[in-house]
Design a protein around this motif. Structure first.
Motif, mmCIF file in Angstrom:
data_model
loop_
_atom_site.group_PDB
_atom_site.id
_atom_site.type_symbol
_atom_site.label_atom_id
_atom_site.label_comp_id
_atom_site.label_asym_id
_atom_site.label_seq_id
_atom_site.Cartn_x
_atom_site.Cartn_y
_atom_site.Cartn_z
ATOM 1 N N PRO A 157 36.905 -31.804 23.411
ATOM 2 C CA PRO A 157 38.127 -31.110 22.979
ATOM 3 C C PRO A 157 38.136 -30.876 21.465
ATOM 4 O O PRO A 157 37.569 -31.653 20.700
ATOM 5 C CB PRO A 157 39.251 -32.055 23.400
ATOM 6 N N LYS A 158 38.797 -29.797 21.104
ATOM 7 C CA LYS A 158 38.902 -29.380 19.705
ATOM 8 C C LYS A 158 39.452 -30.512 18.834
ATOM 9 O O LYS A 158 38.975 -30.760 17.725
ATOM 10 C CB LYS A 158 39.856 -28.179 19.684
ATOM 11 N N GLU A 159 40.480 -31.204 19.344
ATOM 12 C CA GLU A 159 41.120 -32.258 18.546
ATOM 13 C C GLU A 159 40.130 -33.340 18.173
ATOM 14 O O GLU A 159 40.134 -33.861 17.062
ATOM 15 C CB GLU A 159 42.288 -32.885 19.332
ATOM 16 N N GLN A 160 39.253 -33.660 19.133
ATOM 17 C CA GLN A 160 38.310 -34.744 18.858
ATOM 18 C C GLN A 160 37.272 -34.312 17.827
ATOM 19 O O GLN A 160 36.883 -35.083 16.950
ATOM 20 C CB GLN A 160 37.626 -35.170 20.142
ATOM 21 N N LEU A 161 36.857 -33.052 17.920
ATOM 22 C CA LEU A 161 35.902 -32.551 16.921
ATOM 23 C C LEU A 161 36.520 -32.579 15.524
ATOM 24 O O LEU A 161 35.886 -32.981 14.553
ATOM 25 C CB LEU A 161 35.480 -31.129 17.284
ATOM 26 N N LEU A 162 37.799 -32.157 15.459
ATOM 27 C CA LEU A 162 38.479 -32.172 14.167
ATOM 28 C C LEU A 162 38.558 -33.585 13.610
ATOM 29 O O LEU A 162 38.385 -33.812 12.412
ATOM 30 C CB LEU A 162 39.892 -31.591 14.304
ATOM 31 N N LYS A 163 38.816 -34.528 14.506
ATOM 32 C CA LYS A 163 38.911 -35.920 14.074
ATOM 33 C C LYS A 163 37.564 -36.395 13.535
ATOM 34 O O LYS A 163 37.493 -37.070 12.506
ATOM 35 C CB LYS A 163 39.350 -36.794 15.254
ATOM 36 N N THR A 164 36.503 -35.984 14.226
ATOM 37 C CA THR A 164 35.178 -36.371 13.760
ATOM 38 C C THR A 164 34.907 -35.801 12.363
ATOM 39 O O THR A 164 34.397 -36.484 11.483
ATOM 40 C CB THR A 164 34.107 -35.859 14.740
ATOM 41 N N VAL A 165 35.288 -34.531 12.189
ATOM 42 C CA VAL A 165 35.076 -33.903 10.877
ATOM 43 C C VAL A 165 35.840 -34.661 9.802
ATOM 44 O O VAL A 165 35.346 -34.913 8.712
ATOM 45 C CB VAL A 165 35.494 -32.412 10.918
ATOM 46 N N ARG A 166 37.067 -35.040 10.151
ATOM 47 C CA ARG A 166 37.855 -35.772 9.163
ATOM 48 C C ARG A 166 37.249 -37.144 8.901
ATOM 49 O O ARG A 166 37.070 -37.561 7.753
ATOM 50 C CB ARG A 166 39.296 -35.941 9.644
ATOM 51 N N ASP A 167 36.916 -37.825 9.963
ATOM 52 C CA ASP A 167 36.357 -39.171 9.808
ATOM 53 C C ASP A 167 35.064 -39.142 9.018
ATOM 54 O O ASP A 167 34.727 -40.100 8.325
ATOM 55 C CB ASP A 167 36.113 -39.802 11.181
ATOM 56 N N ALA A 168 34.335 -38.034 9.140
ATOM 57 C CA ALA A 168 33.088 -37.941 8.384
ATOM 58 C C ALA A 168 33.339 -37.659 6.912
ATOM 59 O O ALA A 168 32.419 -37.636 6.112
ATOM 60 C CB ALA A 168 32.205 -36.844 8.987
ATOM 61 N N GLY A 169 34.603 -37.420 6.563
ATOM 62 C CA GLY A 169 34.937 -37.195 5.149
ATOM 63 C C GLY A 169 34.431 -35.883 4.623
ATOM 64 O O GLY A 169 34.119 -35.762 3.432
ATOM 65 N N ILE A 170 34.362 -34.886 5.487
ATOM 66 C CA ILE A 170 33.778 -33.630 5.040
ATOM 67 C C ILE A 170 34.809 -32.789 4.283
ATOM 68 O O ILE A 170 35.938 -32.599 4.752
ATOM 69 C CB ILE A 170 33.216 -32.837 6.247
ATOM 70 N N VAL A 171 34.371 -32.335 3.134
ATOM 71 C CA VAL A 171 35.205 -31.444 2.324
ATOM 72 C C VAL A 171 34.337 -30.250 1.963
ATOM 73 O O VAL A 171 33.140 -30.235 2.234
ATOM 74 C CB VAL A 171 35.714 -32.141 1.038
ATOM 75 N N GLY A 172 34.960 -29.204 1.372
ATOM 76 C CA GLY A 172 34.206 -28.025 0.984
ATOM 77 C C GLY A 172 33.162 -28.379 -0.051
ATOM 78 O O GLY A 172 33.490 -28.770 -1.172
ATOM 79 N N LEU A 173 31.899 -28.290 0.324
ATOM 80 C CA LEU A 173 30.847 -28.779 -0.570
ATOM 81 C C LEU A 173 30.401 -27.738 -1.591
ATOM 82 O O LEU A 173 29.535 -27.981 -2.409
ATOM 83 C CB LEU A 173 29.644 -29.242 0.257
ATOM 84 N N LEU A 180 29.610 -38.075 5.771
ATOM 85 C CA LEU A 180 29.116 -37.404 4.570
ATOM 86 C C LEU A 180 28.888 -38.438 3.470
ATOM 87 O O LEU A 180 29.827 -38.840 2.771
ATOM 88 C CB LEU A 180 30.130 -36.352 4.103
ATOM 89 N N ILE A 181 27.646 -38.871 3.318
ATOM 90 C CA ILE A 181 27.361 -39.833 2.250
ATOM 91 C C ILE A 181 26.277 -39.329 1.328
ATOM 92 O O ILE A 181 25.909 -39.994 0.376
ATOM 93 C CB ILE A 181 26.941 -41.205 2.818
ATOM 94 N N GLN A 182 25.742 -38.186 1.612
ATOM 95 C CA GLN A 182 24.741 -37.647 0.694
ATOM 96 C C GLN A 182 24.856 -36.136 0.672
ATOM 97 O O GLN A 182 25.441 -35.524 1.550
ATOM 98 C CB GLN A 182 23.333 -38.056 1.122
ATOM 99 N N ARG A 183 24.307 -35.549 -0.382
ATOM 100 C CA ARG A 183 24.346 -34.098 -0.491
ATOM 101 C C ARG A 183 23.166 -33.635 -1.344
ATOM 102 O O ARG A 183 22.546 -34.422 -2.043
ATOM 103 C CB ARG A 183 25.649 -33.590 -1.093
#
Lengths: 376, 192, 201, 445
Positions: free
Chosen positions: D120-136, D283-286
């Motif tokens: 589900p979309k909600e779970q994917l969004l949660k994963t994105v948030r939990d991964a700490g992803i921001v506009g890189l 997101l711990i490296q870039r």
């Protein structure tokens, strides 16, 4: 790494003793004797010398570069004028430039501002002023005009960039009002008067032969002038405005380098051509040929070098069009119905006065502004 | 409380006193001023007309013609004309022969032209011998078919004058004023 | 506020409260008639005459004239004196009268005069009012004299009609034209401000 | 066909040759990392660990309850040394968590997602948030917010931003060459979350290799994406400019891309999303470009967030002696660094050292109204007027001239022949307008 070393409280000036621990920054450790160069300072938690706002890249243009390029663009006309009028032109040009620089320096000192003689703007003002004067103009008058141009045309407004009117034209207007006889005493180019082309040896012999400008001839005696001499400069007139071709070479250089907005000469000269052309079509007997109107007098010089003065022309594209068209209309009105044979100077000064308003009225719509209004 | 009566009384008094003072002044200065004006006018008329023993004023079609008679014979007509110069109105007193074919004299009554340039029409300080050379050219100038001017050259015809170099506009203005008004005045007087 | 001494009352018009350079009043005649020194002087004296006479009368009548109509009353008084001055000039010095043209009648609306009546003469005794009027008139006359002298010397090379500059001096015609008046006045005001700033600091 | 572009803008020298051919290298794990609590736009995080705690790589060490926010993860395994204020690359001093590595690199992964297409979309969004992803790309706006537009803003297009218009930077360029598959996958996931069918990839024409590679993989993997080559022009990568270049849609003043039905995301963000969803990596490296003529060996480095800049320079053979300025980000919008132990943050796309024997001082001339800034401004503003108003605090004029539309791209100041710090004065103007509006609102209330 100890906390003191990194913590801001210790400040940049009072640096704690070097900690030889393994966490010490490598570059500093590598430098055995602490050099007083920037790198060693950088890596010892001291401030860098340059901390400045973005952008850190800069274009290559600079104000002096623009000024000196415009001066360069005027060189063809200057060289031709030396060839046509000889030493008289040279003396006038040198006196005007020198007086302008001295006036600039003196104003800077009196007003306790940064000395701005070297940015080229004073040289340019002096040069432009000289090019609008008749070659036989008295030295004292030339110097006076240059001083007025710098002091009353520019410095009283607050120096470069703050003036409303083109300084060179202010100087010229002052001279025109002060010495109306001297400034309308035209000398014919040396070889034209003699009827001998390229005979430089005789040029001094004919100094001071006075002739009328093509516009004067037309206005008061209804005598037209052939177009070819207008193009090549073999006519009476001001030092710098006799040859359309020499001016065009420099003018086009400016357009290519984008130091002059192409809209200004185009709209100015175009308006003169269209307006006078319309009159000419109505009555070719009474009104002059539009090509004659464009090539005679100071129109080319004014349109490419004076009207395009960045300080005194609008910054918005629409404002620039209005500015050029306005100058063209004023010029044709002065030349055809006014009391003066020539009106380039007044047409430019007149529109200069409107520039702040034009800038305000013609503010471009910013990106996305139109849509916003539609939505509402 | 209203002090309207006081206002009325004070203003009336001030106005009355002022009026009285000015009336007295007028009766004292008017003759002097009129006298001066008359002298000026007569002087101008006298300058532009030949010797005469009587001057007759005739008003017609907006012109006031001063007709000069000598022994009951009309010897000249003078009238005031005006028109636009370079930057001001030029007012001229023009004296003509009775048939309007010849200018007897011309005098400039008022002008505010460019100093040192347009003002040369009245007085040219650069010409020490004859400061009034320009205006004097009009003496005995023929008016038919029309007056014209030449630049930087001596006039070759008897209807030509030489324009002031550098003040062509002012010179031209005078010539134009003369041409139009002579034509109009001719019509007013019924001269063919 | 401390009462000024008599001499201070007179001197303030010359510099500190100079009507032209500091208060910028009466600029119309200042700019228009100062073509030659003689015109400037005549204008200044005529204005001073009107100023003095009006100040005397206004000060005398200050308790009589009702507040509501004071401006009207002042105007009538001033206009009377202006007319007197105008007619006298026309009768006895017709040349100057002709040169000054409409500017003598226009003294009526010269703000210096109305301003002094309103600000000073209507509030002070006859002696002080006269001193004030004299000071203001003198300040006005002196300023006009300086301004017109500069313009005449530069613009015609003469002063009170006397040849002052060397014979081959090319006169700056612009100085006797309206722009010359603005330029000169501007420079004078700038100079006055500059001196005042320096004096204060 | 002419490449798409926007109006105005300018062409700075791009200097990408320093590092464009350097394959991405992974930086050895640093001994110390400093993790700022705020690396994103939105609410700052609150530390979840305390001094002396042992943390694993990928463990959430700071988080916030707020919606517009993103958690911070430990980027190495080690001991929390302290939570103190250190130098932040954006110029201020910020609270950071200092972790000292203790040798191991033990990972703590996110919740695994088996098959994202059926999640589900909600779970994917949660994963994105939990991964700490921001506009890189540098804006650091939390990605899960971008991917979850309000219902009244229908989104029809997705644009992947591979423009990288800033001079010097090559991180995105290299990523597209080396990680094309993962980037395309990340893009597909984001489009899936948004339920958008039309996908565009905008890449500037000065990255032919990246364009070729991406195009090849799009075709080979059968994605329905359209690759749009763009004219090389600054600021092509600014959201509003990119949307105009690709779709010819104008984002209304004061609105967001979602108002015209578009979501824009950076290639590095796409990569991070792909890794978070398919590999459960936070997101711990870039990738960060270390470049400039002041660096001995310019490189593109894969670095852990929190690595001090000194470590990066060490890996690149150090800076030269005559370096006179170092900035994070590109030269047009980057911030000069005065403290080189500032850490890499999520938004650090590059660090540039510029050398020169002379520290040239820019002489500022008065404005000569040449209009160079007007000709450069991509937002069609009058920078010379706005900056003057900003300087003088003329708030009403600032508003009238649309100061808030300035995207601070620096084009005007780049073009200015008089070297006037236009952007600074415009920023001052924005601040003053904001203060004024706040005051007005307060008075009304």
């Amino acid at each position: 790494m100890t906390e003191e070393k990194r913590s801001p409280q210790s400040g940049g000036e009072t640096r704690p003793a070097e900690d030889p621990g393994k966490t010490a920054p490598a570059p500093a450790a590598e430098t055995e004797k602490p050099k007083k160069n920037l790198r060693s300072r950088l890596f010892r938690s001291e401030r860098m010398t340059i901390v400045e706002p973005a952008p850190h890249a800069k274009g290559k243009n600079s104000v002096p570069r623009i000024m000196y390029t415009v001066i360069l663009a005027l060189l063809p006309a200057v060289v031709l004028s030396l060839f046509l009028f000889g030493t008289r032109a040279m003396i006038t040009i040198m006196v005007a430039v020198f007086a302008a620089m001295v006036a600039e320096y003196a104003s800077n000192r009196i007003m306790k501002s940064t000395v701005s003689v070297d940015d080229g703007s004073a040289i340019l003002t002096g040069l432009l002023l000289a090019l609008t004067l008749p070659p036989g103009f008295p030295i004292a008058g030339t110097a006076l005009g240059a001083v007025v141009a710098i002091v009353f045309g520019k410095q009283v407004f607050g120096g470069l960039g703050a003036n409303i009117f083109n300084p060179a034209l202010i100087g010229r207007a002052f001279l025109q009002a002060s010495f109306p006889v001297k400034i309308t005493t035209w000398s014919m180019p040396a070889f034209a008067a003699k009827g001998v082309y390229f005979d430089m040896a005789t040029k001094n012999a004919v100094d001071g032969i006075s002739g009328a400008t093509p516009l004067g001839l037309l206005k008061f005696e209804h005598i037209g002038t052939q177009l070819k001499p207008l193009l090549f400069g073999n006519i009476g007139g001001c030092i710098g405005e006799t040859s359309a071709i020499a001016l065009l070479i420099g003018g086009i250089l400016l357009l290519i380098l984008k130091y002059a907005d192409w809209r200004i000469p185009l709209s100015y000269i175009g308006t003169v051509f269209v307006f006078s052309g319309a009159l000419w079509l109505i009555n070719p007997e009474l009104y002059p040929n539009p090509l004659f109107m464009v090539l005679s007098g100071g129109l080319i010089l004014g349109a490419f070098f004076m009207a395009t003065d960045m300080v005194t022309s609008p910054v918005t594209p629409l404002g620039t069009w209005i500015y050029g068209i306005g100058m063209g209309i004023v010029l044709v009105i002065i030349r055809i119905w006014g009391g003066l044979p020539e009106g380039v100077m007044y047409s430019i000064l007149f529109m200069n006065g409107l520039v702040p308003l034009l800038n305000r009225w013609t503010r471009p719509k910013y990106f996305g502004e139109i849509q916003e209004e539609k939505k509402k | 409380m209203s002090n309207t009566p006081k206002i009325i009384i004070v203003l009336t008094l001030i106005t009355l006193i002022s009026g009285a003072v000015l009336a007295l002044l007028d009766s004292y200065t008017r003759p002097k001023i009129d006298n001066y004006r008359k002298i000026q006018e007569n002087q101008a008329i006298a300058e532009v007309l030949p010797e005469n023993d009587r001057i007759n004023e005739v008003a017609k079609d907006g012109y006031v013609f001063y007709e000069a008679y000598r022994k009951h014979e009309l010897v000249g007509v003078a009238f005031q004309v005006s028109g636009g110069g370079y930057q001001s109105e030029l007012v001229l007193m023009l004296g003509l022969s009775p048939d309007f074919s010849r200018i007897i004299g011309l005098k400039i009554l008022s002008q505010v032209e460019t100093p040192g340039l347009g003002t040369k029409i009245e007085k040219d300080e650069s010409n020490k011998e004859d400061p009034g050379w320009f205006i004097n050219q009009f003496k005995d100038l023929r008016t038919l078919p029309s007056i014209s001017y030449v630049k930087n050259a001596s006039p070759s015809r008897d209807t030509e004058i030489q324009a002031i170099s550098g003040a062509t506009v002012s010179s031209k203005a005078i010539v134009d004023i003369l041409n139009t008004h002579i034509k109009k005045a001719k019509a007013a007087r019924g001269i063919e | 506020m401390k009462q000024k001494t008599a001499i201070q009352e007179f001197l303030k018009g010359l510099w500190d409260e100079n009507p032209v350079l500091v208060s910028l009043l009466g600029l119309c005649p200042t700019l228009a008639v100062t073509v030659s020194a003689i015109n400037g002087l005549a204008m200044g004296l005529a204005a001073t005459f009107v100023l003095l006479c009006s100040a005397f009368l206004v000060s005398l009548l200050r308790k009589v004239i009702p507040n509501q109509v004071r401006i009207a009353a002042y105007i009538v008084i001033i206009a009377t004196f202006v007319t007197i001055a105008d007619r006298f000039l026309a009768a006895f010095t017709p040349d100057i009268s002709k040169a000054l043209g409409p500017f003598i009648p226009l003294i009526i609306v010269n703000c210096i005069i109305l301003g002094r009546m309103e600000a000073f003469a209507s509030k002070n005794g006859i002696g002080r009012s006269l001193l004030d009027a004299l000071g203001m008139g003198a300040g006005f006359t002196l300023t006009l004299l300086v301004l017109s002298s500069i313009r005449e010397i530069l613009g015609s090379g003469t002063w009170f009609g006397l040849q002052l500059m060397w014979p081959f001096y090319a006169a700056w015609k612009v100085m006797v034209l309206p722009p010359g008046a603005f330029l000169t006045l501007g420079c004078m005001i700038a100079a006055a401000n500059w001196i005042n700033t320096r004096r204060r600091s | 066909m002419k490449p798409s572009t926007f109006k105005k803008g300018l062409h700075p020298e791009d200097y990408k040759y320093f590092s464009r051919n350097q394959a991405i290298e992974t930086l050895p794990l640093p001994d110390d990392v400093y993790l700022p609590l705020q690396q994103h736009i939105g609410a700052p995080c609150v530390p979840l660990v305390k001094k002396g705690d042992r943390v694993k790589t990928g463990q959430i060490i700071a988080n916030s309850e707020a919606y517009v926010s993103a958690p911070v993860h430990a980027s190495v395994t080690g001991i929390v040394r302290d939570i103190e204020k250190y130098y932040h690359p954006l110029g201020m001093r910020e609270t950071m968590i200092h972790i000292q590595r203790d040798g191991e690199d033990e990972w703590e992964y996110l919740e695994k997602i088996r098959d994202w297409k059926w999640t589900p979309k909600e779970q994917l969004l949660k994963t994105v948030r939990d991964a700490g992803i921001v506009g890189l790309g540098g804006a650091t706006f939390p990605t899960h917010v971008k991917l979850n537009p309000p219902d009244d803003k229908p989104i029809d297009s997705f644009i992947l931003n591979g423009v990288e218009c800033e001079p010097y930077l090559t991180a995105d360029d290299r990523l597209m060459i080396e990680q094309a598959d993962k980037i395309l996958l990340g893009m597909a996931i984001m489009m899936h979350i948004l339920d958008v069918q039309k996908g565009y990839i905008g890449i500037e024409n000065n990255k032919p290799e990246a364009i070729a590679r991406m195009q090849k993989r799009i075709v080979e993997l059968g994605y329905p994406f359209k690759l749009v080559p763009l004219k090389v022009k600054y600021p092509q990568g600014a959201e509003k400019m990119l949307i105009y270049s690709v779709l010819k849609r104008r984002v209304p003043a004061g609105r967001l891309p979602m108002d015209v039905g578009v979501v824009v995301n950076n290639v590095a963000t796409a990569l991070a999303v792909a890794e978070a969803v398919t590999e459960a990596k936070p997101l711990i490296q870039r990738v960060i470009t270390v470049t400039g003529d002041g660096v001995n060996q310019p490189k593109n480095l894969m670095a852990r967030v929190g690595t001090p800049f000194t470590e990066l320079f060490k890996a690149c053979g150090n800076v030269k002696d005559n370096v006179h300025r170092i900035f994070m980000g590109g030269p047009m919008m980057g911030m000069t660094q005065y403290h080189l132990e500032s850490p890499v943050i999520k938004g650090s796309s590059g660090i540039v050292a510029v050398s020169g024997d002379l520290v040239e001082e820019l002489v500022t001339f008065p404005c000569i109204h040449c209009g160079a800034c007007v000709k450069a401004c991509p937002m069609n503003l009058l920078p010379l007027r706005i900056s003057r108003f900003g300087q003088r605090g003329m708030v009403e004029q600032l508003d009238e001239y649309g100061v808030t539309n300035c995207i601070e791209c620096g084009s005007c100041a780049f073009a200015c022949p008089a070297n006037i710090p236009l952007v600074q004065w415009i920023k001052v103007g924005k601040l003053r307008l904001r203060e004024y509006n706040a005051k007005r609102a307060k008075e009304k209330a």
